[in-house]
Design a protein around this motif. Structure first.
Motif, short mmCIF file in Angstrom:
data_model
loop_
_atom_site.label_atom_id
_atom_site.label_comp_id
_atom_site.label_asym_id
_atom_site.label_seq_id
_atom_site.Cartn_x
_atom_site.Cartn_y
_atom_site.Cartn_z
N ARG A 14 15.18 -48.17 -11.76
CA ARG A 14 15.46 -47.57 -10.45
C ARG A 14 14.29 -46.72 -9.98
O ARG A 14 13.50 -46.22 -10.76
CB ARG A 14 16.77 -46.79 -10.48
CG ARG A 14 16.94 -45.44 -11.19
CD ARG A 14 15.99 -45.04 -12.20
NE ARG A 14 16.34 -43.85 -12.92
CZ ARG A 14 15.68 -42.68 -12.84
NH1 ARG A 14 14.64 -42.54 -12.05
NH2 ARG A 14 16.03 -41.66 -13.58
N ALA A 16 14.12 -43.28 -7.68
CA ALA A 16 15.17 -42.29 -7.32
C ALA A 16 14.59 -41.10 -6.57
O ALA A 16 14.55 -39.99 -7.08
CB ALA A 16 15.87 -41.84 -8.60
N SER A 18 14.14 -37.97 -3.89
CA SER A 18 15.00 -36.95 -3.27
C SER A 18 14.56 -36.82 -1.81
O SER A 18 13.38 -36.58 -1.54
CB SER A 18 14.81 -35.60 -3.97
OG SER A 18 15.05 -35.74 -5.34
N GLU A 50 18.54 -39.45 -4.21
CA GLU A 50 19.07 -38.29 -4.95
C GLU A 50 19.25 -37.12 -3.97
O GLU A 50 18.41 -36.22 -3.88
CB GLU A 50 18.16 -37.98 -6.13
CG GLU A 50 18.05 -39.21 -7.03
CD GLU A 50 17.92 -38.93 -8.50
OE1 GLU A 50 17.18 -38.01 -8.88
OE2 GLU A 50 18.55 -39.66 -9.30
N TYR A 199 20.34 -31.59 -11.11
CA TYR A 199 19.61 -32.84 -11.36
C TYR A 199 19.91 -33.43 -12.75
O TYR A 199 20.23 -34.62 -12.88
CB TYR A 199 18.11 -32.58 -11.20
CG TYR A 199 17.23 -33.60 -11.87
CD1 TYR A 199 17.15 -34.89 -11.39
CD2 TYR A 199 16.50 -33.26 -13.02
CE1 TYR A 199 16.36 -35.84 -12.03
CE2 TYR A 199 15.71 -34.20 -13.65
CZ TYR A 199 15.65 -35.49 -13.17
OH TYR A 199 14.88 -36.42 -13.80
N VAL A 203 21.57 -37.12 -12.84
CA VAL A 203 20.69 -38.25 -13.16
C VAL A 203 21.14 -38.94 -14.45
O VAL A 203 21.09 -40.17 -14.57
CB VAL A 203 19.21 -37.77 -13.24
CG1 VAL A 203 18.87 -37.18 -14.59
CG2 VAL A 203 18.25 -38.89 -12.92
N ARG A 217 9.64 -43.37 -14.64
CA ARG A 217 9.45 -42.24 -13.72
C ARG A 217 8.22 -41.46 -14.15
O ARG A 217 7.65 -41.73 -15.21
CB ARG A 217 10.69 -41.34 -13.70
CG ARG A 217 10.98 -40.69 -15.03
CD ARG A 217 12.25 -39.85 -14.97
NE ARG A 217 12.62 -39.36 -16.28
CZ ARG A 217 13.82 -38.91 -16.60
NH1 ARG A 217 14.77 -38.87 -15.70
NH2 ARG A 217 14.08 -38.47 -17.81
N LEU A 221 8.42 -35.57 -15.46
CA LEU A 221 9.82 -35.46 -15.87
C LEU A 221 10.01 -35.76 -17.35
O LEU A 221 11.15 -35.84 -17.84
CB LEU A 221 10.70 -36.38 -15.00
CG LEU A 221 10.79 -35.91 -13.54
CD1 LEU A 221 11.40 -36.97 -12.65
CD2 LEU A 221 11.59 -34.62 -13.45
N1 GLU Z 1 14.83 -37.37 -7.76
C1 GLU Z 1 13.73 -37.03 -8.61
C2 GLU Z 1 12.50 -36.75 -7.78
O1 GLU Z 1 12.45 -37.11 -6.61
C3 GLU Z 1 13.38 -38.12 -9.60
C4 GLU Z 1 14.43 -38.28 -10.61
C5 GLU Z 1 14.15 -39.24 -11.75
O2 GLU Z 1 13.41 -40.20 -11.57
O3 GLU Z 1 14.73 -39.02 -12.81
O4 GLU Z 1 11.59 -36.15 -8.29
#
Ligand code: GLU
Length: 294
Positions: A14, A16, A18, A50, A199, A203, A217, A221
């Motif tokens: 995915r 994801a 925000s 998100e 989060y 997540v 990602r 993270l």
């Molecule tokens: N929503 C998060 C962001 O925009 C990423 C989350 C993820 O990939 O776990 O930084």
């Protein structure tokens, strides 16, 4: 797009974002890495918005994200997923964790926390300074009373959680097997004061619900995975394989970010740039002047 009959059921990836700002080149790179990872393995590529932070999320940013991805030539499979449509399911799990005594209410205000950290400096984690645990040992009866009247967040009692799960690991496809050390991040907030869910919890639940096999990602993270792996074990969820990718940074070595005003994709799009060509350049490691991989 690959027809569903040909898809590899073992690979679901995915992107994801925000929707609290416009996407920039770093997002284009992240979306491309996740998309190509899925497509090279004939897997599915999902788009999950998100948008749990209703104070910062804007529908105009959602619209821009969809437009930007189409402009880049990145097509996702199925319907767009919105976290804001899943708030009840997060609340249900948060209640279960509370009932198991794994969350405790925290009444510390930001100002109090700042002062606490001046008085008793704590180790820094990727999420900021580790919470010193002030509210962890409040008298339960008193805490219950305060919950009824005072603003509070809910924190995960990491020591209690680790005592249940024991040692954990996860597989990182880039760096090899990883030992899980959630204590490095401390008692993170899973239900913030001003948001329905944090989060980390949303997540973790969504990656399981969406059947994500590989979490592709950004490297920024990486440390969060310690918490996500712990939550998976507590909630008996499957553990995906992780693939943290390097980030695009500017000429000062700082990662590109929305708040740093990095040139947005929609500005480039509206300026008539060819999105597909831009993405092909990123694929080949050709970056605009001053931009490189961290
Ligand atoms: N929503 C998060 C962001 O925009 C990423 C989350 C993820 O990939 O776990 O930084």
């Amino acid at each position: 797009m690959t027809s569903s009959a040909q898809l590899n059921p073992d690979v679901v990836v995915r992107f994801a974002p925000s929707p609290n700002g416009l996407l920039h080149l770093g997002h284009a790179y992240a979306a491309m890495v996740a998309h190509d990872f899925a497509r090279q393995r004939e897997g599915r590529f999902l788009l999950r918005i998100e948008d749990i932070d209703s104070g910062r999320s804007r529908s105009a940013f959602v619209a821009a994200i969809l437009e930007d991805l189409r402009w880049l030539g990145l097509h996702w499979d199925g319907e767009v997923i919105f976290q804001s449509e899943r708030l009840d399911s997060y609340a249900l799990v948060a209640d279960q964790l509370k009932a198991r005594g794994l969350l405790y209410p925290c009444f510390c205000s930001r100002a109090e926390l700042r002062q606490l950290l001046v008085d008793r400096p704590q180790p820094e984690s990727a999420d900021g300074p580790v919470y010193p645990g002030t509210c962890r040992h409040l008298d339960p009866e008193l805490a219950r009373k305060r919950v009824a009247t005072e603003p509070h967040s809910w924190r995960l009692d990491i020591a209690k959680a680790i005592a249940i799960t024991g040692p954990l690991q996860w597989m990182d496809e880039r760096h090899g097997p990883q030992a899980c050390h959630p204590e490095r991040l401390g008692d993170v907030i899973l239900v913030p004061k001003e948001m329905p869910v944090a989060y980390h919890l949303a997540v973790t639940l969504d990656d399981a619900r969406d059947g994500i096999s590989h979490v592709v990602r950004g490297d920024d993270l990486f440390a969060s995975t310690h918490i996500h792996r712990l939550l998976q074990a507590l909630l008996e969820l499957p553990t995906p394989v992780y693939f943290p990718h390097p980030l695009l940074c500017d000429d000062k070595g700082e990662k590109l970010s929305k708040s740093r005003d990095s040139a947005s994709l929609s500005v480039l799009r509206k300026g008539g740039q060819n999105g597909y060509g831009l993405l092909q350049d990123l694929r080949q490691g050709i970056f605009p002047v001053g931009i490189s991989l961290l």
